[in-house]
Each structure stands twice: as C-alpha cells, then as structure tokens.
Design an enzyme around this catalytic site. Structure first.
Site, PDB file in Angstrom:
ATOM      1  N   LYS A 131       0.835  -1.211   0.000  1.00 35.34           N
ATOM      2  CA  LYS A 131       0.000   0.000   0.000  1.00 35.34           C
ATOM      3  C   LYS A 131       0.868   1.259   0.000  1.00 35.34           C
ATOM      4  CE  LYS A 131      -2.086  -0.822   3.927  1.00 35.34           C
ATOM      5  NZ  LYS A 131      -1.395  -2.054   4.353  1.00 35.34           N
ATOM      6  N   ARG A 172      -8.639   1.236   9.857  1.00 39.11           N
ATOM      7  CA  ARG A 172      -8.309  -0.161  10.117  1.00 39.11           C
ATOM      8  C   ARG A 172      -9.365  -0.840  10.974  1.00 39.11           C
ATOM      9  NH1 ARG A 172      -2.210   0.618   9.391  1.00 39.11           N
ATOM     10  NH2 ARG A 172      -1.262  -1.415   9.550  1.00 39.11           N
ATOM     11  N   ARG A 191      12.248  -6.561   5.139  1.00 38.82           N
ATOM     12  CA  ARG A 191      12.176  -5.100   5.057  1.00 38.82           C
ATOM     13  C   ARG A 191      13.170  -4.456   6.030  1.00 38.82           C
ATOM     14  NH1 ARG A 191       6.513  -2.086   5.506  1.00 38.82           N
ATOM     15  NH2 ARG A 191       6.337  -3.158   7.508  1.00 38.82           N
ATOM     16  N   ARG A 234      12.215  -3.053  11.546  1.00 44.73           N
ATOM     17  CA  ARG A 234      11.177  -2.562  12.447  1.00 44.73           C
ATOM     18  C   ARG A 234      10.886  -3.637  13.484  1.00 44.73           C
ATOM     19  NH1 ARG A 234       6.312  -0.174   8.801  1.00 44.73           N
ATOM     20  NH2 ARG A 234       5.106  -1.409  10.278  1.00 44.73           N
ATOM     21  N   ARG A 242      -0.007  -9.074  13.662  1.00 44.64           N
ATOM     22  CA  ARG A 242      -0.563  -8.027  12.784  1.00 44.64           C
ATOM     23  C   ARG A 242      -1.510  -8.617  11.743  1.00 44.64           C
ATOM     24  NH1 ARG A 242       4.811  -5.741  10.700  1.00 44.64           N
ATOM     25  NH2 ARG A 242       3.598  -4.252   9.496  1.00 44.64           N
TER      26      ARG A 242
END
Ligand code: AMP
Length: 219
Positions: free
Chosen positions: A13, A88, A127, A160, A171
């Site tokens: 996104k 969300r 990531r 992260r 998540r």
C-alpha cells in the site's frame, strides 16, 4: 481525488500510495508513518503509541482518528489524499465518514489490495528501514545501494520491531479480525475496487490507475 488503500501489512500500500500520489499531485497519508513520527518525538503519547506498535497491536482508535483528521486539514490535502493504513477498524471507518460528510468531501474509491498471505511474510521479514524516516528497502527485492545503509542519510538500516515474525503473525490476525470486514463495509457503499497486488510494482500501479478510470484528477 480522495482514496483509501486497504490491504494487509506488506501488501505494498505504501509503495503504491507514494507512486500514485506523485503522479496525481496528492499526498500519501500513512497513519503508520504519523504514529512512528509521534513515537520518535518521545512524548508520553509517543511512548504509549510505540508500545502498541512494537507489540504488533492496533493503537487505540481515538488517538489515530485525532491524528489523521488533523493531518487532513493541512493545505496539501486541498485536492485530495491517499489514506494508507487508515481506516483499520469499523470505528475508524465511521469516524472518517462522519468527518468527510461534514466537509462534503466523500471518498472517491477504496482500493482493496488482494494478495496471497504467504508472500507477505517474506516481504515483511526482509524489510529494512531508515531510523531517520527516509524510507524503506528490502534485502532481496529492493536493496539499498550500499547494502545495509540508507541511500539518503547513510544511517545503518534497521528492522522494524513489528517486522519480527511473531509480531507479523499478530498483525496479520489483527488485519483479519478488525480490518478485513471493512471490505464489506465499502462494498456495500459501492466504493470497493479490488486489484491483484502481486508482481511488478509498475504493473500494479497500472491496475490501480485502470480501477480509478472515470474519477477526475484534481484540478
Ligand atoms: P503500518 O506502518 O501501516 O504497518 O503501521 C504500523 C503500526 O502502526 C501498526 O501495526 C499499528 O500498531 C499502528 N497503526 C497504523 N495505522 C493504524 C490505524 N489506522 N489504527 C491503529 N493502529 C495503527
């Protein structure tokens, strides 16, 4: 043009919101980025948000809603925006509807990023992000020029906290439970447009542009 990008963590996104935002001249409004910047400020509120984020949990609705609605009043949002990672939850979606209705500026479309869940884990565990907020890279799919260092400020890239595998699974579960039902919420309002979010980045942007045909560009 006012858009919502809806999809699980790691579905791209953010990448797509930046690309489309640049071509359309509208900002990407990422609640994740806003919250990380509040967290970096080190205030009591920031520390509270950080605790939820590090655990992979959703930050309380009232805090996120206040942050994003304030951000939407900035000058650069005059011609529209792309909401990335908001809403969300149903409470957030309803708060957004109410705020936009008051201002007579409805959402034009909600882009639903459909993706195979197995792809997400590899995308998220690989990531790496700049600790100073200059962007993100991927060890395999999008490495920085000097491996492990930010292309902009040369800081050491970090993973992260919520990109650890156990947190990713939390998540994903939050997404399934709280966010995925929003597809139905927006489908009922004839706002949902689904795209396939796997493969070439440019090809996915083209799919989004095709899904938005007929929606006027900002003047
Ligand atoms: P993201 O950068 O979109 O992956 O978001 C990172 C984290 O920020 C999430 O796992 C949540 O802890 C928090 N967050 C971002 N957006 C929201 C939201 N709309 N509601 C609640 N928490 C959020």
């Amino acid at each position: 043009m006012r858009l919502v990008f809806l999809g699980p963590p790691g579905s791209g996104k953010g990448t797509q919101a930046k690309r489309l935002g640049q071509s359309q001249g509208i900002p990407q409004l990422s609640t994740g980025d806003l919250l990380r910047s509040v967290a970096r400020s080190g205030t009591g509120l920031g520390r509270k948000a950080q605790t939820y984020m590090d655990a992979g949990k959703l930050v309380p609705d009232n805090l996120v809603i206040e942050l994003i609605l304030e951000r939407m009043t900035h000058d650069d949002c005059k011609h529209g925006f792309i909401l990335d990672g908001f809403p969300r939850t149903q409470v957030q979606a309803e708060a957004l509807d109410r705020a936009l209705r008051t201002r007579h500026i409805p959402i034009d479309a909600v882009i639903d990023f459909e993706i195979n869940p197995e792809v997400l884990l590899e995308r998220l565990t690989g990531r790496r992000v700049c600790p100073n907020g200059h962007g993100e890279w991927h060890i395999k799919f999008h490495p920085s020029v000097v491996a492990g260092f930010c292309d902009v400020c040369h800081a050491l890239l970090v993973q992260r906290e919520d990109d650890q595998e156990d947190r990713i699974r939390i998540r994903m579960e939050m997404y399934r439970k709280d966010t995925e039902p929003l597809k139905q919420y927006y489908a009922q309002r004839q706002q949902l447009r689904t795209i396939q979010a796997e493969g070439d980045v440019a090809a996915i942007t083209q799919q989004i542009e095709a899904a938005l045909k007929g929606i006027a560009r900002p003047s």
